[in-house]
Design a protein around this motif. Structure first.
Motif, mmCIF file in Angstrom:
data_model
loop_
_atom_site.group_PDB
_atom_site.id
_atom_site.type_symbol
_atom_site.label_atom_id
_atom_site.label_comp_id
_atom_site.label_asym_id
_atom_site.label_seq_id
_atom_site.Cartn_x
_atom_site.Cartn_y
_atom_site.Cartn_z
ATOM 1 N N GLN A 33 0.816 -1.202 0.000
ATOM 2 C CA GLN A 33 0.000 0.000 0.000
ATOM 3 C C GLN A 33 0.855 1.260 0.000
ATOM 4 O O GLN A 33 0.406 2.323 -0.405
ATOM 5 C CB GLN A 33 -0.926 0.001 1.224
ATOM 6 N N LEU A 61 -5.251 0.574 -3.763
ATOM 7 C CA LEU A 61 -6.185 0.913 -2.695
ATOM 8 C C LEU A 61 -7.618 0.671 -3.137
ATOM 9 O O LEU A 61 -8.438 0.126 -2.384
ATOM 10 C CB LEU A 61 -6.001 2.375 -2.289
ATOM 11 N N THR A 65 -9.876 -2.355 -1.372
ATOM 12 C CA THR A 65 -11.042 -1.933 -0.602
ATOM 13 C C THR A 65 -12.332 -2.508 -1.181
ATOM 14 O O THR A 65 -13.206 -2.970 -0.442
ATOM 15 C CB THR A 65 -11.131 -0.397 -0.562
ATOM 16 N N SER A 407 -10.194 0.893 5.852
ATOM 17 C CA SER A 407 -9.588 1.260 4.571
ATOM 18 C C SER A 407 -10.131 2.589 4.072
ATOM 19 O O SER A 407 -9.375 3.454 3.616
ATOM 20 C CB SER A 407 -9.842 0.161 3.529
#
Length: 527
Positions: A33, A61, A65, A407
Motif C-alpha cells: 500500500q 487501494l 477496498t 480502509s
C-alpha cells in the motif's frame, strides 16, 4: 519434567507456524500500500506516464477496498483457508506482473489485480485468527498484526526508496515473491482444514453494490483535490455513491446469503466499532503519511533519516499493541482500552498541533511516542470487539466490515489532511514572490526561495501541518464519544442475538423463497 511437559503441544506448534505465515502475508500486503510512494517519480520517468502516475497507488487501494467484503463472505461460505491460499496466489502472480510491466497501463492493471489479492489476504488473515484462537486470546494475537500493519506503513516508503536508488523500482514488487512463496507453503500446511458454511448462492448484486460504493469513496478521497472538490466529476461520484448506498440495504435484506448480513449491521457493537475504526484510521494515516513529509521539508532530513526519526512512534505503536492485546485477553476491558487509546491518540494530535519550524528533535520524539501509543491501542481491539460479538459463521463478514471501514478511513484521512495542508500552506505563502519557480500550491518548491524567504516558507509549512492535525482532532473526539456508548458483549450472548435476528430475517424471506426451497433450491436469488 517430562518431555511432554517441555515440548509445545502439536496444537501450539501449529498455531505458531500458522501465525508466522499470516504475519508475513499481512506484512507483504500492507507494504504494497505504501512501498511505491517513493518510487513513483522513477516509475513515471521509466514508463513515460507522469500524468497518470497517481493511479499506481490508487489502483491498489481501490481494488483492495472494493473486494474486501466479498472475500470475507466467500471465506464464510467456502472455507477461509482455500480462499486465503487463492488470494495469496493472486497477489504473488500480480507482483511478478508489476515487476515486469513495460508500460504504465500494464503496471496499473497489475496493481488492480495485486489489490484484489492483497485485500483478500488482509481480511481473511484477520478472520483466520478468529478460527485459530479462542475469543479470550484474540486481542493478543490481533495486536501482533496491528503492529506489523503500522510498522509497514512507515517502513514501506523507506524500502521503496532504497530499492529505487540501489537496485530498481521493480524490486519493490519482485521482493514479494520469495517471502510470499514461503508464507504460502507454511500456510498450506499449518492453517486449519477449510470448513464450508451454509451452501447458498453468492450475493452478486450485494457484492457489486459494495464494490461500486468502495470505488466511489476511494475515487472521491483520492482525487478530490486533484480534480476539484466542486467539479462535476467529484459531485457526480458523491451522488452516485450515495445512490448505491441507499440501494444496498434493501438488496441485502432479500439476499439468501448477504455479503453484509443486515442483522449484523443492526448490531450497535459492529456499527460503533466500525465507525471508531474509521475515525482512528483517518487520524492514523494522516500521521503516518505526512509526518515524514514534515521532517523532510522543514527539518531537511533525507527519506531514510525521516524514518529513523519516526522510530519513537513505531516503538509506542508496537509496545501499546502488545500490551493492549494482553490486557484485552486477561481483563476483558475492551471499552476501557479503546477509550485509553483514543484519548492518547487525541493527546498526540493536539501536541502535534503545536509543532513549528524550530521544534527540537527531543520534543518531537516525545510527541511521536505518545501518538504511537494511542495509535497502537485501537485498531486490533476494535476488530477483536466485533469478532467476539458475532457467531463463528459470520467471522469473515464481520472482519470485512471493520477492514472496509478502516480502509475508507485511511483514504479519507490522507485526502482530507492533504487538502488541509496544501490549502493552509498556500494561504500562508501567497504573499511570497515566485522566486526561481516557487509555487505556493506546491510545498516541494520551497527550496527555490532565497534564504530569509525560504525560512518564512518553511515556518508556514510547519504551521500548516500543525493546523491540519488540530483539524483532525474532532475525528478522534467522535471516536471517544462512540466508545463511551459501546457495550462489548460476550461472544456467546452477542452471537445468540445475531442468530435470533437471522431467524427473523429467514421468516420474512420464507414466502418469497418457499417455492425455490420446495424444488431443492437453497433460497431466493439475491436481487
Amino acid at each position: 519434567m517430562s518431555k511432554a511437559q517441555q515440548a509445545p503441544s502439536p496444537r501450539e506448534g501449529g498455531v505458531v507456524a500458522a501465525m508466522s505465515a499470516l504475519i508475513l502475508a499481512v506484512l507483504l500486503a500492507a507494504l504494497d500500500q505504501t512501498i511505491v510512494s517513493t518510487a513513483l517519480p522513477r516509475i513515471a520517468e521509466d514508463l513515460h506516464g507522469f500524468d497518470d502516475i497517481a493511479w499506481v497507488s490508487a489502483a491498489y487501494l481501490l481494488a483492495s477496498t472494493a473486494v474486501t467484503p466479498l472475500w470475507g463472505k466467500l471465506g464464510d461460505m467456502f472455507g477461509r483457508k482455500r480462499l486465503y491460499l487463492a488470494s495469496t496466489t493472486i497477489f504473488l502472480a500480480a507482483s511478478v506482473a508489476c515487476g515486469l510491466a513495460r508500460t504504465l497501463p500494464e503496471l496499473i492493471g497489475a496493481r488492480v489485480l495485486q489489490g484484489v489479492g492483497g485485500g483478500g489476504m488482509i481480511v481473511l488473515t484477520f478472520a483466520l485468527v478468529g478460527d485459530i484462537v479462542a475469543p479470550g486470546e484474540r486481542g493478543r494475537y490481533q495486536g501482533m498484526f496491528g503492529s506489523v500493519y503500522g510498522v509497514a506503513s512507515i517502513v514501506g516508503p523507506l524500502l521503496g526508496g532504497v530499492f529505487t536508488d540501489q537496485l530498481s523500482w521493480r524490486w519493490a514488487f519482485l521482493i514479494n515473491l520469495p517471502f510470499g512463496v514461503v508464507a504460502l507453503a507454511v500456510a498450506a500446511r499449518a492453517l486449519p482444514a477449510a470448513t464450508r458454511g451454509a451452501r447458498a448462492r453468492i450475493d452478486y448484486p450485494g457484492a457489486t453494490l459494495l464494490a461500486g460504493i468502495a470505488t466511489g469513496l476511494v475515487l472521491v478521497t483520492s482525487f478530490g483535490e486533484r480534480w476539484g472538490w466542486g467539479s462535476p466529476a467529484i459531485i457526480g461520484l458523491i451522488l452516485a455513491t450515495a445512490a448505491l448506498a441507499l440501494l444496498l440495504l434493501p438488496v441485502e435484506r432479500r439476499a439468501a446469503a448477504p455479503v453484509l448480513p443486515p442483522a449484523m449491521l443492526g448490531s450497535r457493537t459492529v456499527v460503533f466499532s466500525s465507525l471508531i475504526g474509521f475515525f482512528a484510521n483517518a487520524a492514523m494515516f494522516a500521521v503516518l503519511v505526512y509526518l515524514p513529509t514534515y521532517l523532510q521539508i522543514v527539518h531537511g532530513v533525507s527519506a531514510t533519516l525521516s524514518g529513523v526519526s519516526m522510530l519513537p512512534l513505531v516503538a509506542g505503536l508496537v509496545i501499546s499493541q502488545s500490551l493492549a492485546g494482553r490486557w484485552a485477553a486477561h481483563a476483558g476491558r475492551l471499552r476501557a482500552i479503546l477509550l485509553a487509546g483514543l484519548a492518547a491518540n487525541l493527546a498526540g494530535l493536539l501536541l502535534l498541533g503545536t509543532i513549528g519550524g524550530t521544534t527540537s528533535t527531543l520534543v518531537l520524539s516525545v510527541y511521536f511516542l505518545i501518538t504511537g501509543v494511542g495509535i497502537g491501542m485501537v485498531p486490533m481491539v476494535v476488530l477483536t470487539t466485533v469478532q467476539n460479538s458475532v457467531p463463528a459463521a459470520d467471522l469473515g463478514a464481520a472482519s470485512a466490515v471493520v477492514t472496509f471501514a478502516r480502509s475508507i478511513g485511511a483514504a479519507f484521512g490522507v485526502a482530507v489532511f492533504g487538502t488541509l495542508l496544501n490549502t493552509g500552506f498556500a494561504d500562508r505563502t501567497r504573499a511570497l514572490p515566485a522566486a526561481g519557480g516557487f509555487d505556493a500550491a506546491r510545498p516541494d518548491t520551497i527550496g527555490r526561495l532565497p534564504g530569509a524567504l525560504r525560512e518564512t516558507a518553511l515556518d508556514a509549512f510547519a504551521h500548516a501541518t500543525a493546523a491540519g492535525y488540530l483539524w483532525m482532532a474532532p475525528a478522534l473526539a467522535a471516536g471517544i464519544l462512540l466508545a463511551v456508548f459501546l457495550k462489548p458483549a460476550s461472544r456467546s450472548s452477542a452471537g445468540a442475538a445475531v442468530a435470533t435476528a437471522r431467524v427473523a430475517e429467514d421468516d420474512v424471506r420464507t414466502d418469497t423463497g418457499q417455492a425455490d426451497r420446495d424444488t431443492g433450491d437453497k433460497g431466493p436469488i439475491a436481487a
